[in-house]
Design an enzyme around this catalytic site. Sequence first.
Site, PDB file in Angstrom:
ATOM      1  N   ASP A 109     -22.553   2.750 -20.812  1.00 32.67           N
ATOM      2  CA  ASP A 109     -21.795   3.352 -19.646  1.00 32.67           C
ATOM      3  C   ASP A 109     -22.745   4.607 -19.216  1.00 32.67           C
ATOM      4  O   ASP A 109     -22.041   5.487 -19.151  1.00 32.67           O
ATOM      5  CB  ASP A 109     -20.276   3.858 -20.075  1.00 32.67           C
ATOM      6  CG  ASP A 109     -19.545   4.205 -18.905  1.00 32.67           C
ATOM      7  OD1 ASP A 109     -19.926   3.937 -17.747  1.00 32.67           O
ATOM      8  OD2 ASP A 109     -18.601   4.797 -19.150  1.00 32.67           O
ATOM      9  N   GLN A 148     -16.001   1.731 -25.932  1.00 29.49           N
ATOM     10  CA  GLN A 148     -15.655   3.140 -26.094  1.00 29.49           C
ATOM     11  C   GLN A 148     -14.154   3.448 -26.653  1.00 29.49           C
ATOM     12  O   GLN A 148     -13.349   3.476 -25.781  1.00 29.49           O
ATOM     13  CB  GLN A 148     -15.722   3.699 -24.372  1.00 29.49           C
ATOM     14  CG  GLN A 148     -17.078   3.776 -23.913  1.00 29.49           C
ATOM     15  CD  GLN A 148     -17.150   3.828 -22.325  1.00 29.49           C
ATOM     16  OE1 GLN A 148     -16.418   3.431 -21.536  1.00 29.49           O
ATOM     17  NE2 GLN A 148     -17.932   4.660 -21.793  1.00 29.49           N
ATOM     18  N   ASP A 205     -14.110  14.967 -18.077  1.00 26.71           N
ATOM     19  CA  ASP A 205     -14.127  13.503 -17.865  1.00 26.71           C
ATOM     20  C   ASP A 205     -12.564  12.874 -18.047  1.00 26.71           C
ATOM     21  O   ASP A 205     -12.036  13.268 -19.012  1.00 26.71           O
ATOM     22  CB  ASP A 205     -15.035  12.845 -18.739  1.00 26.71           C
ATOM     23  CG  ASP A 205     -15.193  11.189 -18.227  1.00 26.71           C
ATOM     24  OD1 ASP A 205     -15.843  11.062 -17.174  1.00 26.71           O
ATOM     25  OD2 ASP A 205     -15.013  10.571 -19.274  1.00 26.71           O
ATOM     26  N   GLU A 213     -11.748  15.916 -13.542  1.00 26.86           N
ATOM     27  CA  GLU A 213     -11.657  14.465 -12.706  1.00 26.86           C
ATOM     28  C   GLU A 213     -10.327  13.944 -12.812  1.00 26.86           C
ATOM     29  O   GLU A 213      -9.962  13.222 -13.838  1.00 26.86           O
ATOM     30  CB  GLU A 213     -12.865  13.479 -13.283  1.00 26.86           C
ATOM     31  CG  GLU A 213     -12.874  12.141 -12.697  1.00 26.86           C
ATOM     32  CD  GLU A 213     -13.323  11.013 -13.480  1.00 26.86           C
ATOM     33  OE1 GLU A 213     -13.754  10.037 -13.056  1.00 26.86           O
ATOM     34  OE2 GLU A 213     -13.472  11.116 -14.783  1.00 26.86           O
TER      35      GLU A 213
HETATM   36  C1  GLC Z   1     -15.508   8.996 -15.726  1.00 29.25           C
HETATM   37  C2  GLC Z   1     -16.929   8.630 -15.224  1.00 29.25           C
HETATM   38  C3  GLC Z   1     -17.301   7.351 -15.376  1.00 29.25           C
HETATM   39  C4  GLC Z   1     -17.212   6.785 -16.699  1.00 29.25           C
HETATM   40  C5  GLC Z   1     -15.700   7.285 -17.287  1.00 29.25           C
HETATM   41  C6  GLC Z   1     -15.798   6.598 -18.687  1.00 29.25           C
HETATM   42  O1  GLC Z   1     -14.763   8.109 -14.809  1.00 29.25           O
HETATM   43  O2  GLC Z   1     -17.065   9.421 -14.169  1.00 29.25           O
HETATM   44  O3  GLC Z   1     -18.701   7.308 -14.966  1.00 29.25           O
HETATM   45  O4  GLC Z   1     -17.626   5.457 -16.751  1.00 29.25           O
HETATM   46  O5  GLC Z   1     -15.376   8.382 -16.952  1.00 29.25           O
HETATM   47  O6  GLC Z   1     -16.132   7.811 -19.300  1.00 29.25           O
END
Ligand code: GLC
Length: 548
Positions: free
Chosen positions: A65, A172, A204, A244
């Site tokens: 990722d 993940q 994140d 985020e």
């Molecule tokens: C956030 C990141 C993205 C990633 C996700 C998982 O949204 O911006 O790129 O895939 O987290 O960590």
Amino acid sequence: MNPADTSDLWWRTAVFYCLDVETFQDSDGDGHGDFAGLTRRIDDLDALGVTCIWLMPFQPTPERDDGYDISDFYSVDRRFGDLGRVVEAIRVAHDRGIRVVIDLVVNHTSDRHPWFVSARRSRTSRFRDYYVWRDRPPRKKEQLVFPGEETSMWEYDERTEQYFRHSFYRHQPDLNFANPEVRSEVARIIGFWLKLGVDGFRVDAVPFLVTREGIADEQDPHSFLREVRRFVNRREASAMLLGEVGLAHQEQLDYFGDEGTELDLQFDFLTTAKLFLALSRQQATPLAEVLASRPTVDARHGWAIFLRHHDELNLGLLDDAEKEEVFARFAPDEDQRIYGRGIIRRLAPMLESDPRRLRLAYSLLFSLPGAPMIFYGEEIGMGELSTDLGRGAVRGPMQWDAGPLGGFTTSTPSKLRRPVAGGAYAPAHVNVHDQRRDPESLWSFIATLASRYRSTPEIAWGDLHVQDPGDPRVLAHQTTYGDVTFIAVHNLSAEPVTARLEPLAEGRTVTVLLESSGSAPQGEHTEQLLDGYGFRWFRVSPDAWSAA
Ligand code: GLC
């Protein structure tokens, strides 16, 4: 405004620049960007006016990722250097007055992380409870983050015959915040990077940290975030948490907490989505409405404004009809879209590299109340790569000069993880070197915007008022801080317009801070003539402040 009053809360007026070390500058010719390369490029970022670099993940990773799958939180992927190189990069940035924040990706680990490798070996592993396991996935259907790539948030693990949870990809696994040991691990990770000198974190996937089962306190799901904030304050009070949180404004409020108890800054996803709706309609109304309805937050907190970032342009906060409008305008081909909600293109190609439209968009970015964030390469109008690369389409090598590999590397194309852009967006046509020497370039315009933004702190600090300019094509917004008001007018359409501004109070002086090139000379303040895609910024003050 007294800068001393505001410098503690430096993030409110930062100019953020997001980059991936991997694709920024290769110093040793192995085809991967690295920290030594980044260090060499910090003066270029300083020249652009950047005040805070946000580094995408650079820790060891199987890269499934793009680094957001971390297998060791305490070191650096060997391709990019070592901790010594990280410290050097941070030191050089600080020397230039630039802060550095890094991604804090602790919702999950990579499935290659030693914790998970051990956890899945046996139910009695001491790391078993670092992750979220169930005999059966819950019945409740949850909205998938990667529809089309994943079908569930639960993956069956044959060896130990249980399911583990993964909000994102199945490789993940989600960490289990109900486990106090996991919370301590997260604190140590934060403490480690703060000690190495970072100035904060881009946190994140924040909603996933608080809105899922398996969190410690179901009654008070935000307790984890508050704990993180308290820990950061104890270790480094000036460090910032930029979150985020891809939700609507009202829901985002919860993530600021009360008076500095959770996030300091949050990306304003809704305004970005509405801005693209406004650009696609050539009408300011969607933007005017979203700004007028955006809740005000107290002085410690703020919004980070962006046009494009490293992920898809997420239109998920628009309604279906609006989303289709933006898709039709900016991503006419199905393969330019991803996950049914986003566009995997960079800004310049979406705006057909039309300098007037690009300047309008960046003038909006820097004048909307908040801290602007630029994604690397956007300052020169780089194009996206083949959409076969998915999100990787917007994560190509940085183009520093006109050479075939854009000065990114002395390696050969076959060694690059992602190719260098070709055609009209190839380095021969789009690169930093040429644009820095051209006062009419996009790079030079953005440097001017950054400089105006930094000398106009009331943009980020002031109280917002959206005026009615009598024409839906025009956005007229102002921010007032003390006795100074910043006003900006933007014409989102191709036609010339006349916008009406509210009359000025007695005894006020107007200074023009910035305007689109070739603007008609100004007469009355209340009658603003703007060319197609034209804009103008003013400062209104009791005595004329000299405009830098
Ligand atoms: C956030 C990141 C993205 C990633 C996700 C998982 O949204 O911006 O790129 O895939 O987290 O960590």
